[in-house]
Write an enzyme that holds these catalytic residues in place. Structure first.
Site, PDB file in Angstrom:
ATOM      1  N   CYS A   2       1.028  -1.102  -0.041  1.00 13.63           N
ATOM      2  CA  CYS A   2       0.176   0.083   0.144  1.00 13.63           C
ATOM      3  C   CYS A   2       0.494   1.056  -0.157  1.00 13.63           C
ATOM      4  CB  CYS A   2      -0.838   0.193   1.367  1.00 13.63           C
ATOM      5  SG  CYS A   2      -1.656  -1.567   1.601  1.00 13.63           S
ATOM      6  N   ARG A  27       4.934  -0.137  -5.905  1.00 12.21           N
ATOM      7  CA  ARG A  27       4.594  -0.493  -5.051  1.00 12.21           C
ATOM      8  C   ARG A  27       3.657  -1.556  -4.579  1.00 12.21           C
ATOM      9  NH1 ARG A  27       6.783   1.709   0.056  1.00 12.21           N
ATOM     10  NH2 ARG A  27       5.372   1.111   1.384  1.00 12.21           N
ATOM     11  N   TRP A  75      -3.327  -2.163  -1.833  1.00 12.86           N
ATOM     12  CA  TRP A  75      -3.049  -4.206  -1.898  1.00 12.86           C
ATOM     13  C   TRP A  75      -3.572  -5.213  -0.688  1.00 12.86           C
ATOM     14  CZ3 TRP A  75      -0.645  -8.035   0.174  1.00 12.86           C
ATOM     15  CH2 TRP A  75       0.168  -9.212  -0.847  1.00 12.86           C
ATOM     16  N   ASN A 101      -1.321   2.310   6.091  1.00 10.34           N
ATOM     17  CA  ASN A 101      -0.610   1.604   5.513  1.00 10.34           C
ATOM     18  C   ASN A 101      -0.151   0.004   6.927  1.00 10.34           C
ATOM     19  OD1 ASN A 101      -0.421   2.145   3.208  1.00 10.34           O
ATOM     20  ND2 ASN A 101       1.691   2.958   3.043  1.00 10.34           N
ATOM     21  N   GLY A 102      -0.272  -1.639   6.803  1.00  9.66           N
ATOM     22  CA  GLY A 102       0.352  -2.137   7.940  1.00  9.66           C
ATOM     23  C   GLY A 102      -0.805  -2.800   8.189  1.00  9.66           C
ATOM     24  N   GLU A 496      18.162 -16.972  -8.918  1.00  5.71           N
ATOM     25  CA  GLU A 496      17.668 -15.938  -9.996  1.00  5.71           C
ATOM     26  C   GLU A 496      16.646 -15.527 -10.875  1.00  5.71           C
ATOM     27  OE1 GLU A 496      16.596 -13.267  -7.957  1.00  5.71           O
ATOM     28  OE2 GLU A 496      16.779 -11.819  -9.223  1.00  5.71           O
ATOM     29  N   LYS A 500      12.826 -14.570 -10.885  1.00  7.33           N
ATOM     30  CA  LYS A 500      12.673 -13.025 -12.374  1.00  7.33           C
ATOM     31  C   LYS A 500      11.499 -13.846 -13.167  1.00  7.33           C
ATOM     32  CE  LYS A 500      13.944 -10.206 -10.883  1.00  7.33           C
ATOM     33  NZ  LYS A 500      14.524 -10.937  -9.724  1.00  7.33           N
ATOM     34  N   GLU A 503       7.344 -14.713 -11.881  1.00 11.19           N
ATOM     35  CA  GLU A 503       7.723 -13.519 -11.218  1.00 11.19           C
ATOM     36  C   GLU A 503       6.883 -12.083 -12.287  1.00 11.19           C
ATOM     37  OE1 GLU A 503       9.156 -10.985  -8.379  1.00 11.19           O
ATOM     38  OE2 GLU A 503      11.484 -10.796  -9.380  1.00 11.19           O
ATOM     39  N   HIS A 519      18.411 -36.248  -8.580  1.00 12.35           N
ATOM     40  CA  HIS A 519      17.621 -36.284  -7.746  1.00 12.35           C
ATOM     41  C   HIS A 519      16.277 -36.184  -7.952  1.00 12.35           C
ATOM     42  CE1 HIS A 519      21.335 -37.699  -6.021  1.00 12.35           C
ATOM     43  NE2 HIS A 519      21.700 -36.299  -6.443  1.00 12.35           N
ATOM     44  N   LYS A 618       5.957  -4.173  -4.488  1.00 15.02           N
ATOM     45  CA  LYS A 618       7.719  -3.826  -4.046  1.00 15.02           C
ATOM     46  C   LYS A 618       8.000  -3.589  -3.102  1.00 15.02           C
ATOM     47  CE  LYS A 618      11.161  -2.603  -6.675  1.00 15.02           C
ATOM     48  NZ  LYS A 618      11.961  -3.546  -6.788  1.00 15.02           N
TER      49      LYS A 618
HETATM   50  C1  AGP Z   1      12.302  -9.054  -6.547  1.00 17.42           C
HETATM   51  O1  AGP Z   1      12.497  -9.168  -7.682  1.00 17.42           O
HETATM   52  C2  AGP Z   1      11.280  -9.907  -5.798  1.00 17.42           C
HETATM   53  N1  AGP Z   1      10.086  -9.052  -6.110  1.00 17.42           N
HETATM   54  C3  AGP Z   1      11.272  -9.977  -3.853  1.00 17.42           C
HETATM   55  O2  AGP Z   1      11.431 -10.745  -4.393  1.00 17.42           O
HETATM   56  C4  AGP Z   1      11.984  -9.255  -3.683  1.00 17.42           C
HETATM   57  O3  AGP Z   1      13.407  -9.242  -3.429  1.00 17.42           O
HETATM   58  C5  AGP Z   1      12.091  -9.507  -1.754  1.00 17.42           C
HETATM   59  O4  AGP Z   1       9.797  -9.376  -1.422  1.00 17.42           O
HETATM   60  C6  AGP Z   1      12.873  -8.670  -0.898  1.00 17.42           C
HETATM   61  O5  AGP Z   1      12.380  -7.020  -0.870  1.00 17.42           O
HETATM   62  P1  AGP Z   1      13.507  -6.668  -0.549  1.00 17.42           P
HETATM   63  O6  AGP Z   1      15.180  -6.247  -1.076  1.00 17.42           O
HETATM   64  O7  AGP Z   1      12.948  -5.010  -0.734  1.00 17.42           O
HETATM   65  O8  AGP Z   1      13.852  -6.784   1.638  1.00 17.42           O
END
Ligand code: AGP
Length: 623
Positions: A2, A27, A75, A101-102, A496, A500, A503, A519, A618
């Site tokens: 949010c 975000r 959100w 927010n929260g 990673e 990518k 997501e 395995h 984000k």
């Molecule tokens: C990254 O592509 C992701 N959107 C997500 O995994 C992110 O890295 C994770 O939420 C941690 O965020 P931060 O680095 O801001 O703590």
């Protein structure tokens, strides 16, 4: 997650709120809303579900010239993404509006108490509980106050403080009362808020990006603080103590850094920014004279650093992958035992850790709720806690004892790219620093520095793979499963790369250590499941080649990320992306580049919203 914006001053609040909410889109959100207070002291509330463009259309048809207002991108946590659940929420008898927010953990018990008192709820949110709770506290305060006092602003402040004292959970709150039409009230606990100071105007936001171009003077609110914001004044107090002298800091973000500058998406822009972001991470931190990395922000003496016997790296998501790279680097180069912990697990585990253990939180945003909680728990236990963080002034940056800022610049695309490579580089510098305090020779240190200095240019060369990668994306973008395989320093690269892809393109992808594949995951291999092998030249190359042959033997297509000059790979892989050679310890930073590009191009070809992927945010500020 949010986002919050607020404005009080001579401009049209609506205009700033809309622009600010657009800047917070990155975000992640699923509905949005604004509230302004017009000249008749009536709240004008506009809400929309879906993209900000819906809210913009409503603002265009219902303009309001008011100079005070608050806005929110939601959100969904409590209740679906609907108009009635979207913020702002009215409290009491429409006396006030709140955005939040929260997460309020005890909202159910507060709600039933308020319902018994006759408060009517129109949403399923925890936020509406806060709105009615403040209204209820205000009613009690006004009833108890002496003649004339009920209208004093202290009554509002006391009511807010009393209400937030009853909340369990986290909040960043912005509140406007009809009775105090020139004031925005803000309060935070575990969810960031910043106040921007202008000329006869103030801005409020949940991070600094909406303020860029409006002001460069900024105040970061800390937990338990309450701000009283008027056009010409800002007063901050502690929830349980008195007024606090606030520190005005300079906002060092250039407006170009938050614009697309000709790129189609922020993610692509940020991928291409990596030569500069890495340069900025390195800047001023390599000393040829001492053959080490200079990391002043650690705030620890060489003597204290030498006493560290073990390091715990804790993070989430992509940052967790960089921690894995860090584990390999620190163990190999500095010979310090390292453990990598998911922050969401570490916060509730009770691992035995001796007094010589250093805990490092790694985070782009500095606001990830799980990482913050793990850091706090480790701090509470008395461990030295440091952070590797990108966002200056963020909660984790404020609460850790020191650390390394990435200086990668604002990262707006939800998929982390440039922050990841800067995290890996910061960890490489850390390994050099720790290594040089122990057994690493002057010569070995100098060689590492030489390699690090070449890194930004090597990444610039690696970005030239963009065209080849986009062709490969065209070939495979219809596949529904991908495997990503790599070993040693490039095992985290495989993880990673897979993250990518999943997501932003919603394709199922799994990353594995290449040898582990036999395995279990090898059962997935078929003609429609490409395996992406990360296999630049290095001591483990031949072993990875054997793993690749095992996939080929089962009819699986292979895309190889290999070093320039590797002719052998062209004979066995279906497609090859050649990346420039660099020393093995820096390979993860170069080999991830084509994987970022592959995910990007596949997502675009599948028509996905690259910068705002579904369900993601984000910075994940809830547990
Ligand atoms: C990254 O592509 C992701 N959107 C997500 O995994 C992110 O890295 C994770 O939420 C941690 O965020 P931060 O680095 O801001 O703590």
């Amino acid at each position: 997650m949010c986002g919050i914006v607020g404005y009080v001053g001579p401009r049209s609040a609506q205009e700033f709120l809309l622009e600010g909410l657009r800047r917070l889109e990155y975000r992640g959100y699923d509905s949005a809303g604004t509230a302004t207070l017009d000249q008749n002291y009536e709240f004008r509330i506009l809400k929309s579900v879906g993209r900000i463009s819906g809210l913009a259309a409503q603002i265009a048809t219902h303009p309001c010239r008011a100079g005070i207002g608050i806005g929110h991108t939601r959100w969904a946590t409590h209740g679906a993404a609907t108009i009635s659940n979207a913020h702002p929420h009215l409290g009491g008898d429409d006396q006030l509006v709140v955005v939040h927010n929260g997460v309020i953990e005890n909202y159910a018990e507060l709600k039933s108490r308020l319902q018994k008192k006759g408060y009517q709820f129109v949403s399923e949110t925890d936020t509406e509980v806060v709105a009615h709770l403040i209204a209820d506290c205000l009613k009690a305060h006004q009833r108890a106050s002496r003649q004339g006092e009920a209208h004093e602003i202290e009554t509002a402040i006391d009511s807010i403080k009393e209400a937030i004292g009853q909340l369990r959970g986290t909040y960043g709150l912005a509140i406007i009362f009809r009775q105090w039409p020139e004031t925005i009230f803000a309060a935070r606990l575990g969810s960031p808020l910043v106040v921007g100071i202008g000329d006869n105007e103030h801005f409020l936001a949940s991070d600094a990006s909406p303020l860029v171009g409006y002001t460069d003077r900024i105040v970061y609110l800390a937990d338990h603080q309450v701000a009283v914001i008027q056009a010409n004044s800002l007063e901050i107090s502690h929830r349980d103590r008195g007024i606090i002298e606030h520190d005005v800091q300079e906002l060092a973000i250039d407006s170009r850094e938050v614009e697309l500058n000709g790129f189609d998406h922020y993610m692509l822009k940020e991928i291409f920014e990596q030569p500069e972001s890495l340069q900025n991470t390195l800047r001023g931190r390599l000393s040829e004279d001492d053959a080490t990395a200079v990391l002043g922000g650690l705030n620890l003496t060489p003597h204290q650093l030498r006493r560290i016997k073990r390091i715990v790296l804790t993070a989430c998501g992509t940052s967790w992958h960089s921690a894995l790279v860090g584990e390999y680097l620190l163990e190999e180069i500095a010979q310090i035992p390292v453990e990598v912990e998911y922050a969401s697990e570490l916060r509730y585990r009770n691992p035995p850790m001796d007094e010589n253990t250093l805990v490092f939180a790694i985070t782009q945003s500095g606001e990830t709720a799980d990482t913050l909680a793990a850091l706090r728990e480790m701090k509470r236990k008395g461990h030295l806690t440091l952070a590797i963080c990108n966002v200056v002034g963020s909660s984790i940056a404020q609460e850790s004892g020191g650390g390394v800022y990435l200086h990668a610049g604002p990262e707006i695309g939800v998929a982390s790219t440039k922050a990841y490579t800067s995290q890996c580089l910061a960890l490489a510098m850390l390994a050099l620093h720790f290594g040089r305090l122990r057994h690493l020779s002057y010569n070995a240190g100098r060689k590492m520095i030489e390699q690090m200095r070449q890194l930004p240019e090597t990444v610039r060369q690696a970005l030239k793979t963009n065209e080849v990668v986009s062709q490969i994306a065209r070939k495979y973008h219809d596949c529904n499963n991908f495997l990503y395989l790599g070993r040693h320093f490039n095992f985290p690269t495989a993880l990673e790369g897979a993250l990518k892809l999943k997501e932003i393109s919603y394709i199922h992808a799994e990353g594995y250590p290449a040898a582990e594949m036999k395995h279990g995951p090898i059962a997935l291999v078929d003609r429609n499941t490409p395996s992406v092998f990360v296999m630049p030249k290095g001591f483990i190359y031949d072993k990875v080649m054997s793993n690749l042959e095992e996939i080929k033997a089962r009819g699986g297509p292979v895309i190889a990320i290999a070093a320039e000059g590797d002719e052998r790979i062209a004979e066995v892989a279906d497609d090859v992306v050649y990346i420039p050679q660099i020393h093995e310890f820096l390979q993860p930073i170069v080999s991830i580049i084509p994987l970022q590009l592959l995910a990007y191009h596949i997502a675009v070809l599948r028509g996905c919203d690259v910068d705002k992927p579904r369900n993601l945010a984000k910075s994940v500020t809830v547990e």
